[in-house]
Design an enzyme around this catalytic site. Structure first.
Site, short mmCIF file in Angstrom:
data_model
loop_
_atom_site.label_atom_id
_atom_site.label_comp_id
_atom_site.label_asym_id
_atom_site.label_seq_id
_atom_site.Cartn_x
_atom_site.Cartn_y
_atom_site.Cartn_z
N ASP A 244 0.86 -1.01 0.01
CA ASP A 244 -0.05 0.16 0.09
C ASP A 244 0.94 1.15 -0.04
O ASP A 244 0.64 2.21 0.76
CB ASP A 244 -0.73 -0.09 1.27
CG ASP A 244 -1.95 0.87 1.24
OD1 ASP A 244 -2.36 1.29 0.07
OD2 ASP A 244 -2.35 1.61 2.30
N GLU B 30 2.52 -8.03 7.57
CA GLU B 30 1.24 -8.67 7.26
C GLU B 30 1.33 -9.63 6.34
O GLU B 30 0.56 -9.89 5.26
CB GLU B 30 0.58 -7.45 6.24
CG GLU B 30 0.01 -6.40 7.55
CD GLU B 30 -1.10 -5.28 6.63
OE1 GLU B 30 -2.01 -5.14 7.08
OE2 GLU B 30 -0.85 -5.20 5.38
N TYR C 141 -7.50 -2.84 12.16
CA TYR C 141 -8.25 -1.63 11.88
C TYR C 141 -9.92 -1.79 12.17
O TYR C 141 -10.64 -1.93 11.37
CB TYR C 141 -7.93 -1.44 10.33
CG TYR C 141 -6.60 -0.92 10.35
CD1 TYR C 141 -6.19 0.42 10.16
CD2 TYR C 141 -5.75 -1.64 9.94
CE1 TYR C 141 -5.21 0.94 9.99
CE2 TYR C 141 -4.22 -1.14 9.28
CZ TYR C 141 -4.10 -0.01 9.73
OH TYR C 141 -2.80 0.57 9.33
N GLU D 143 -0.24 -1.02 14.44
CA GLU D 143 -1.03 0.01 13.44
C GLU D 143 -2.69 -0.18 13.91
O GLU D 143 -3.33 -1.24 14.02
CB GLU D 143 -0.88 -0.57 11.99
CG GLU D 143 0.55 -0.37 11.32
CD GLU D 143 0.26 -0.97 9.89
OE1 GLU D 143 -0.71 -0.86 9.30
OE2 GLU D 143 1.41 -1.21 9.44
C1 GCB Z 1 -1.60 -2.14 7.18
C2 GCB Z 1 -0.26 -1.89 6.43
C3 GCB Z 1 -0.15 -0.58 5.53
C4 GCB Z 1 -1.30 -0.15 5.00
C5 GCB Z 1 -2.20 0.04 6.08
C6 GCB Z 1 -3.69 0.48 5.47
O1 GCB Z 1 -1.60 -2.70 7.76
O2 GCB Z 1 0.85 -2.35 7.08
O3 GCB Z 1 0.95 -0.50 4.79
O4 GCB Z 1 -1.05 1.28 4.51
O5 GCB Z 1 -2.41 -1.28 6.60
O6 GCB Z 1 -3.92 1.66 5.61
O7 GCB Z 1 -4.48 -0.13 4.88
#
Ligand code: GCB
Length: 600
Positions: A170, A414, A467, A505
């Site tokens: 990403d 990941e 997330y 994260e």
């Molecule tokens: C993650 C990744 C990161 C992405 C992020 C996202 O877990 O490590 O590279 O940018 O999610 O915002 O989806």
């Protein structure tokens, strides 16, 4: 690999600036003689910088394949008696270097430095031609992984030959020469590498060094100097150790650095000198805590990118200075070099400012996000990827292991660690890393489910990327739903593996200036609410050792339906202005206990 220095024994000539530049439409530039003659056209491109955002040509922005850089070079008078190297800080993903039409070497990987030697090929009275071809193609053997496919393949109809770079990570596949290019004047007999480790016993600091020389056999004298250039210890020999009475350990709250001055002598004659800033400190992990100098250390900070407007991924001390200022303003004490090794200047500054760093290899793009497709398998992430992965770990440790700011290594980002093939792969990574650096704890960024993960037992602490409210339970900020799901998962990791847990994260895409109350996705209020709810959970778990929000600043990505001009999870805009989320974190991270844990 030692960072270039300018001193009584070594000189640097910077080759940054505007270089001639040509896009190679069919990777046929070498056949047309571009390596040995002036490049066609009048285009110029700055070094260091990504070229992608610097012209109005969409075909260049998304070009897949080779581009060429070229400039003329005078070798300074008196240099040709010694060794001369061309040192490229980073160019990728594959680079080839020619000097007056002669190929001096190739390099794979976009995030670590490499150098080529000029040998006898220097004439101080001739203007030389330096040409570098950079190819940005990513395959499954590369880090990050990628796949070049025919453009338009998702629908029938297109009959042309254009290709498209598919990738699974990403961040935008910025391309070009991303870090400085230098001509180095080095003594023929020289110091090639310095590795240091340290330990502390009460008030006594112990520093061990291991120095490699290049050329004939000489003598090594070592002096350890304090901040006032006073000698605190000394020694002789390529391997050795010294003790420091009343040591000032390196720690984020007092980032004390000593200078390890290594003198290489032939008889009594000084032939080379290298002074390396070093810190005396220890790191380890207990069941519940990350220990820095034996005391619990709680990570408050950010994942980030080397990314900025116009420069793309090009290294830029202006952006670096601002990013450190913003981290300090926020009250952050750490960051991760997501998702690749950064320019060494980041680590020098982190050493100096007392910011702890988790170092990372570009092992990203390893996930198909589809549990039915195996990724650790022949033709995808396989033995070729592993060989490059191990080589990158070796090069990273060789470059960075002496930095006290680096307190741990992250070896996988990941990855689908639930796959059978993930275990032997991760075992190979861990074995090699521990051989090369037995002093630092290891981790993997986990986005698999705790019950399915096959590899975490190999590491020292658990890093979770998750997330809730965004990819999971999208749009649902209900306090009970979010906090209970998150708590359940963090506890599951903890109970299954018995290691401390780092919330590595979390966050939400946020368009600066968008407001909504009650909060809805993409509004600044929504990001704040995510941070608030996550904080509630983290504050209840004594075995949580840190929180890194994703991301310090908005950054460029490939185009896609879930990316509105890039990833907007920044707490800062791409030009580094704070969103409401940054103010929330600043308040949270201001009031902390002894370990650095938010005590609000
Ligand atoms: C993650 C990744 C990161 C992405 C992020 C996202 O877990 O490590 O590279 O940018 O999610 O915002 O989806």
């Amino acid at each position: 690999m030692l960072k270039p220095v300018d001193n009584e024994a070594r000189e640097i000539k910077m080759l940054d600036g505007l270089w001639h530049f040509a896009q190679d439409p069919d990777d046929g530039g070498e056949g047309r003689g571009w390596h040995s003659s002036r490049l066609p056209g009048a285009l110029k491109m700055p070094v260091p910088a990504s070229y992608n955002d610097l012209t109005q040509d969409p075909a260049l922005r998304d070009h897949v394949g080779a581009v060429w850089y070229q400039r003329e070079v005078w070798v300074p008078r008196g240099w040709s008696h010694d060794d001369i190297e061309i040192r490229i800080g980073a160019a990728g993903n594959h680079a080839t270097v020619w000097w007056d039409g002669i190929c001096l070497g190739t390099h794979r990987g976009a995030f670590l430095p490499f150098s080529v030697s000029l040998g006898e090929l220097t004439d101080e009275h001739v203007l030389h031609l330096l040409t570098i071809r950079v190819n940005n193609r990513l395959t499954f053997a590369d880090l990050p992984t990628g796949n070049v496919v025919a453009a338009g393949m998702k629908r029938p109809g297109y009959t042309g030959k254009r290709v498209h770079q598919d990738s699974f990570h990403d961040f935008y596949n910025y391309s070009g020469i991303h870090r400085s290019v230098m001509l180095l004047h080095l003594p023929r007999h020289r110091i090639e590498a310095i590795n240091v480790t340290s330990s502390i016993e009460g008030k006594l600091g112990i520093l061990n060094w291991n120095v490699k020389e290049y050329g004939e056999r000489g003598r090594l004298k070592v002096r350890l100097l304090d901040a006032n250039a006073m000698e605190v210890a000394q020694g002789e020999g390529f391997q050795g150790s010294c003790t420091i009475e009343n040591v000032h350990p390196w720690a984020p709250e007092s980032p004390h650095l000593y200078l390890l001055q290594c003198d290489l002598l032939e008889g009594d004659k000084l032939v080379d000198r290298y002074a390396l800033p070093v810190g005396i400190r220890t790191v380890s992990v207990s069941k519940d805590a990350f220990l820095l100098n034996g005391k619990p250390f709680y990570f408050r900070g950010v994942g980030k990118h080397e990314d900025s407007v116009l420069f793309g991924r090009g290294h830029n001390s202006v952006v670096l200075t601002k990013d450190f200022a913003m981290m300090e303003w926020l009250g952050a004490n750490s960051f991760r070099t997501s998702h690749y090794p950064y320019d060494e200047e980041w680590l020098d500054e982190a050493d100096r400012r007392g910011i702890a760093v988790i170092g990372e290899v570009p092992a990203v793009g390893f996930n198909p996000w589809n549990e039915k497709t195996d990724w650790f398998t022949h033709g995808k992430v396989d033995q070729h990827t592993l060989a490059n992965h191990l080589a990158d770990i070796e090069a990273l440790i060789a470059r960075d292991a002496h930095h006290p700011c680096i307190v741990a290594w992250n070896l996988l980002v990941e990855a689908p660690t639930y796959e059978e093939g993930a275990l032997p792969y991760a075992e190979a990574l861990v074995k090699r890393t521990r051989e090369l650096d037995p002093t630092r704890p290891l981790t993997f960024e986990q986005s698999s489910r705790p019950e399915a993960c096959r590899v975490q037992q190999l590491a020292d602490f658990i890093c979770v990327s998750r997330y809730y409210g965004w990819y999971e339970n999208t749009g649902d900020l209900d306090e009970a739903v979010l906090t209970q799901c998150l708590m359940y998962e963090l506890k599951a990791w903890r109970e299954r593996f018995g290691q401390p847990v780092f919330m590595l994260e979390f966050g939400a895409d946020t368009i600066a200036g968008m407001h909504s109350d009650p909060p809805v996705m993409f509004s600044e209020e929504y990001q704040v609410e995510i941070f608030r709810l996550y904080s509630q959970v983290l504050d209840q778990c004594p075995w949580i050792i840190g929180e890194h929000i994703w991301n310090l600043a908005d950054f460029a990505t490939k185009q896609g339906l879930n990316r509105m001009m890039g990833n907007r999870k920044g707490i800062l805009t791409r030009d580094r202005q704070p969103k409401m989320g940054a103010h929330f974190l600043k308040r949270r991270w201001k009031s902390v206990d002894e370990s650095g844990r938010p005590s609000s």
